[in-house]
Write an enzyme that holds these catalytic residues in place. Structure first.
Site, mmCIF file in Angstrom:
data_model
loop_
_atom_site.group_PDB
_atom_site.id
_atom_site.type_symbol
_atom_site.label_atom_id
_atom_site.label_comp_id
_atom_site.label_asym_id
_atom_site.label_seq_id
_atom_site.Cartn_x
_atom_site.Cartn_y
_atom_site.Cartn_z
ATOM 1 N N SER A 196 37.901 41.142 42.022
ATOM 2 C CA SER A 196 37.465 40.722 40.688
ATOM 3 C C SER A 196 38.594 40.990 39.678
ATOM 4 O O SER A 196 39.725 40.554 39.881
ATOM 5 C CB SER A 196 36.161 41.437 40.308
ATOM 6 O OG SER A 196 35.512 40.797 39.240
ATOM 7 N N HIS A 231 29.558 37.189 44.717
ATOM 8 C CA HIS A 231 30.719 37.818 44.095
ATOM 9 C C HIS A 231 31.052 39.170 44.722
ATOM 10 O O HIS A 231 32.225 39.512 44.871
ATOM 11 C CB HIS A 231 30.463 37.979 42.595
ATOM 12 C CG HIS A 231 31.659 38.454 41.837
ATOM 13 N ND1 HIS A 231 32.828 37.715 41.749
ATOM 14 C CD2 HIS A 231 31.893 39.602 41.127
ATOM 15 C CE1 HIS A 231 33.722 38.379 41.022
ATOM 16 N NE2 HIS A 231 33.171 39.523 40.644
#
Length: 218
Positions: free
Chosen positions: A55, A187
């Site tokens: 991320s 994610h």
């Protein structure tokens, strides 16, 4: 999050994680943070080094790699769950009110809702998380020479923040080899796919300059 990876990486690998900031020492920007991390890396022995970032950490790892491109020992950059710097767009999540901000964080997954359920817990967790969002929301990519080390991108098959198709743009960040690995999940796919992720990392540590044959995990 990364401590459990140590066993899978093996006794010949030193797992070192970067703590972004403390309440008394907050980086001004991603560039400032990357400068600090690169400086700390110079303190370590110049053994073969692979950078991994997930991320926001993927962008940070890329900026650290740019600063360490001439450093002996940097053999690979592995980025996960983030679009390439050129595809990144500034955002305003860090400016949302607490209720909306918590909703955005929980929508990404990977964060236990109970951390925000209690007002006292919110007071502890919200400031550092908001600070991380401020850094990535205000990040601006400055074009420059491509990296000289290979780049591996890892993606969750159903990640809406960094879908696999957009992750392919990381190949433009390096003059060396590039490969992409796709795992089941969103994610925070790497929480459920920890063993598979660590196995892939281990393969690259054993053959740092080699690019495995294309592989997509179902």
């Amino acid at each position: 999050m990364f401590v459990p990876w140590a066993d899978g990486l093996g006794p010949d690998v030193d797992l070192v994680s970067a703590r972004y900031s403390t309440p008394d020492d907050v980086p001004r920007s991603v560039a400032d943070l990357a400068d600090r991390v690169a400086g700390e890396l110079e303190r370590l022995s110049r053994r073969p080094t692979t950078l991994f970032g997930h991320s926001m950490g993927g962008i940070v790892a890329y900026e650290v790699a740019r600063r360490c491109s001439a450093r002996a020992g940097l053999v690979r950059l592995v980025v996960s769950g983030t679009v390439s710097p050129a595809a990144h767009r500034p955002g305003g999540t860090h400016r949302l009110d607490d209720t909306a901000f918590v909703a955005e964080v929980l929508a990404l997954g990977g964060t236990a809702p109970h951390l925000f359920a209690d007002p006292a817990a919110r007071a502890v967790w919200l400031p550092p998380i908001r600070q991380d969002f401020r850094l990535i929301d205000t990040y601006r990519h400055r074009p420059g020479p491509p990296l000289t080390c290979p780049v591996t991108a890892m993606a969750g098959q159903h990640d809406r923040e960094a879908p696999p198709d957009l992750m392919r743009s990381w190949q433009d960040t390096t003059a060396a080899d590039f490969d992409l690995r796709v795992f089941p999940g969103g994610h925070f796919y790497l929480l459920d796919a920890q063993r598979a992720v660590v196995t892939e990392l281990r393969r690259r540590l054993e053959r740092p300059s080699a690019v495995p044959s294309p592989l997509t995990l179902p």
